[in-house]
Write an enzyme that holds these catalytic residues in place. Structure first.
Site, PDB file in Angstrom:
ATOM      1  N   HIS A 134       0.664  -1.275  -0.048  1.00  0.00           N
ATOM      2  CA  HIS A 134      -0.032   0.114  -0.029  1.00  0.00           C
ATOM      3  C   HIS A 134       0.844   1.179  -0.024  1.00  0.00           C
ATOM      4  CE1 HIS A 134      -2.642   2.991   1.817  1.00  0.00           C
ATOM      5  NE2 HIS A 134      -3.765   2.221   1.470  1.00  0.00           N
ATOM      6  N   ASP A 211       2.967  -5.099   7.826  1.00  0.00           N
ATOM      7  CA  ASP A 211       1.759  -4.139   7.807  1.00  0.00           C
ATOM      8  C   ASP A 211       0.571  -5.348   7.898  1.00  0.00           C
ATOM      9  OD1 ASP A 211      -0.332  -2.751   7.095  1.00  0.00           O
ATOM     10  OD2 ASP A 211       0.379  -2.216   5.218  1.00  0.00           O
ATOM     11  N   GLN A 214      -4.671  -5.176   6.671  1.00  0.00           N
ATOM     12  CA  GLN A 214      -5.882  -6.059   6.118  1.00  0.00           C
ATOM     13  C   GLN A 214      -5.860  -7.436   6.622  1.00  0.00           C
ATOM     14  OE1 GLN A 214      -8.030  -5.093   4.115  1.00  0.00           O
ATOM     15  NE2 GLN A 214      -7.250  -2.829   3.532  1.00  0.00           N
ATOM     16  N   LYS A 237     -10.656  -0.846   9.969  1.00  0.00           N
ATOM     17  CA  LYS A 237     -10.889  -2.157   9.365  1.00  0.00           C
ATOM     18  C   LYS A 237     -11.351  -3.353   9.825  1.00  0.00           C
ATOM     19  CE  LYS A 237      -7.495  -0.275   6.097  1.00  0.00           C
ATOM     20  NZ  LYS A 237      -8.317   0.600   5.090  1.00  0.00           N
ATOM     21  N   CYS A 375      -4.664   2.927  -3.658  1.00  0.00           N
ATOM     22  CA  CYS A 375      -3.475   3.309  -3.194  1.00  0.00           C
ATOM     23  C   CYS A 375      -2.293   2.027  -3.375  1.00  0.00           C
ATOM     24  CB  CYS A 375      -3.815   3.509  -1.598  1.00  0.00           C
ATOM     25  SG  CYS A 375      -4.521   4.960  -1.224  1.00  0.00           S
TER      26      CYS A 375
END
Lengths: 417, 150
Positions: A134, A211, A214, A237, A375
């Site tokens: 991202h 990261d 998600q 999220k 993104c």
């Protein structure tokens, strides 16, 4: 395949109805049609349990935390720190002090870049990221590398949208000081073999940030088992409010890192001659934090735990399977990304219809999907598409909602011929 | 579906499928680049001027049906017009896609461009319709900075 999906949906039909009742927004209509919310990778909807937590805090518990000697402040402090402990257990961090409340995954990455990265990275060093990051895991590293004269290297992806481990290994070098890699791709849904990547990076002597923006909504994360040094989480999220997220950092790293921002809360003592800093996590939480958000995130974690990963996995797997099967029947539709290990995220393009036109057309049927570059412009460039349409599912979505999307896409086909 | 047909009129779909003047003018007097970062629409507009008249105009790039057909129809609308006439047309077009039905009087002057009247019902798409026009405007003003709808 369809049979399996039907059976599992039959067995849990009443469970699905009851979880849908937890999310008030799912009752509403959009453009005269029931809302079909399939943009969960952008932000998830919020259950009443989270909304009530925010409301209760502002209605009857609001006070600033830490240092207050009165009842409400002590209570708010205890609730805030309890949310941290809940987050610690959620990520299986060894200590609550290893969990820093931040605004979101973007701020978590910027914190690591600005504090850890800036203090260790020197000219000639390398930072390794992947080609499916991202923008938030690209741009902060770019800024830092430019500032110190370091090199940003990129491990390539393949046509399936996965990260070949051997190529990743080849991109590592003795100069690689930091590896920053996404756990689950937001535009492709790919689940990366993070444990393996971390272990290769550690062997080569790099510090690793994962990261997890998600990943955290879809799977149980265990930072100790992954072996990573930093892990980032976005609250909104995973059914929590916007403006709150988590940074997990290994204790000894957080201890040694300089502050990220200066201000109140992060100090031990201040004099004009010299200021000494508080230990982590306070060192990284300058200013009044998003107290209500932290409580909301705690409530979201509790909600996930109550529903259970088993239910979430079963629902999302069946939604993904049904979506892949049904979407494949739409004439001229092509998937972007076909990883075997993937979260319930489906990116696609349609012959002769730009993603934005798809988005506008399905919106007329009440269907919310994301269209654009998500993104991840380098991913779009790699697949030579200007944009994709992306449907991303949460456990509260239904197979019928997938069918509404598919019918709307067939309409788009009719409009465009 | 009715509103959709209003947005995606046959004229728009036709120009999207077969864009007119979709080419590079190698010896263009003016050109400008425009993009819509939100959607990733990208466009370059080329202009050949003679005595302040648009002798030739073309575009290339990629984008959604609204942005591509708008660029295509724009080139056919301003071909042979003076720079001042093109600017006036842009003002009327802009008013139509942002304001509303009260611009009905101008519809006649807009000719085929009136096909974009439906866009005003879709606020997120207004930028798509305007992109080519903003880019043409920048080219005519010889601005060197790329145009962005953001």
């Amino acid at each position: 395949m369809l049979k399996t999906a039907a059976r599992s949906s039959g067995r849990t039909a009443s469970d699905i109805r009851s979880v849908r009742d937890d999310f008030p927004i799912l009752q509403r209509q959009v453009r005269g049609k029931p809302l079909v919310y399939l943009d969960n990778a952008a932000t998830s909807q919020k259950p009443s349990q989270v909304i009530e937590t925010l409301s209760r805090y502002y209605r009857s518990q609001n006070a600033n935390i830490h240092r207050g000697v009165y009842y409400l402040s002590e209570r708010a402090t205890a609730d805030y720190e309890a949310a941290r402990v809940r987050a610690q257990r959620f990520l299986n961090a060894a200590q609550p002090e290893e969990v820093v409340f931040v605004r979101g995954a973007t701020e978590a990455i910027n914190l690591v870049v600005g504090s850890y990265g800036r203090s260790v990275l020197r000219s000639g060093d390398e930072v390794l990221i992947s080609a499916m990051e991202h923008h938030s895991n690209i741009v902060p590293w770019q800024i830092l590398c430019e500032a110190v004269g370091a090199r940003l290297r990129v491990a390539p992806i393949d046509r399936a949208g996965t990260l070949p481990v051997d190529e990743f290994e080849r991109a590592l070098s003795p100069r690689t000081k930091i590896v920053a890699v996404v756990h689950v791709s937001n535009s492709l849904g790919t689940i990366n073999p993070v444990k393996q990547l971390v272990s290769l990076a550690k062997e080569s002597g790099a510090v690793v940030l994962v990261d997890g923006a998600q990943a955290a909504p879809h799977m149980q994360v265990d930072v100790q088992q992954l072996g990573c040094d930093f892990y980032t989480v976005s609250g909104h999220k995973m059914y929590a409010p916007t403006g709150i997220g988590l940074l997990y950092g290994r204790g000894e790293l957080l201890e040694a890192m300089p502050p990220y921002q200066g201000g109140g809360e992060m100090i031990r003592s201040v004099a004009f001659e010299k200021t000494t800093y508080a230990p982590p996590p306070a060192k990284f939480e300058a200013g009044t934090p998003h107290i209500a958000g932290a409580l909301g995130l705690g409530a979201a974690i509790e909600y996930i735990e109550q529903i259970g990963w088993g239910f979430i996995h079963e629902r999302e797997a069946s939604l993904l399977e049904h979506a892949l099967e049904r979407l494949a029947t739409v004439p001229g539709l092509r998937f972007v990304g076909s990883a075997r290990e993937r979260a319930s995220v489906v990116s696609f393009v349609m012959d002769g219809i730009h993603a934005h036109d798809i988005g506008t057309i399905v919106d007329q049927e009440g269907v919310a999907i994301r269209t654009g570059h998500h993104c991840t412009q380098p991913v779009m460039d790699f697949f030579r598409v200007p944009a994709t349409a992306r449907a991303s599912f949460a456990f509260y979505n239904t197979l019928d909602e997938v069918d509404v999307l598919v019918r709307a896409l067939q309409e788009a086909r009719e409009v465009f011929g | 579906m009715a509103e959709l047909r209003e947005l995606y009129q046959q004229t728009i779909l036709d120009h999207n499928r077969n864009p007119r003047n979709f080419r590079v003018i190698k010896d263009a007097d003016r050109s400008a680049h425009g993009d819509n970062p939100l959607c990733g629409d990208k466009i370059r507009v080329y202009v050949k001027l003679k005595n302040d008249v648009i002798e030739d105009v073309s575009f290339d790039g990629s984008g959604c049906a609204i942005s591509q057909s708008s660029a295509s129809l724009m080139t056919t609308a301003v071909m042979g017009k003076s720079v001042a006439e093109a600017d006036q047309l842009f003002a009327k077009f802009h008013a139509m896609v942002t304001a509303g039905a009260e611009q009905a009087a101008d519809r006649k002057e807009l000719g085929k461009l009136a096909a974009f009247a439906g866009v005003r019902e879709f606020p997120a798409r207004v930028k798509c319709a305007n992109l080519a026009w903003h880019t043409l405007h920048a080219a005519l003003e010889s601005r060197t900075e790329p145009v962005s709808t953001e």
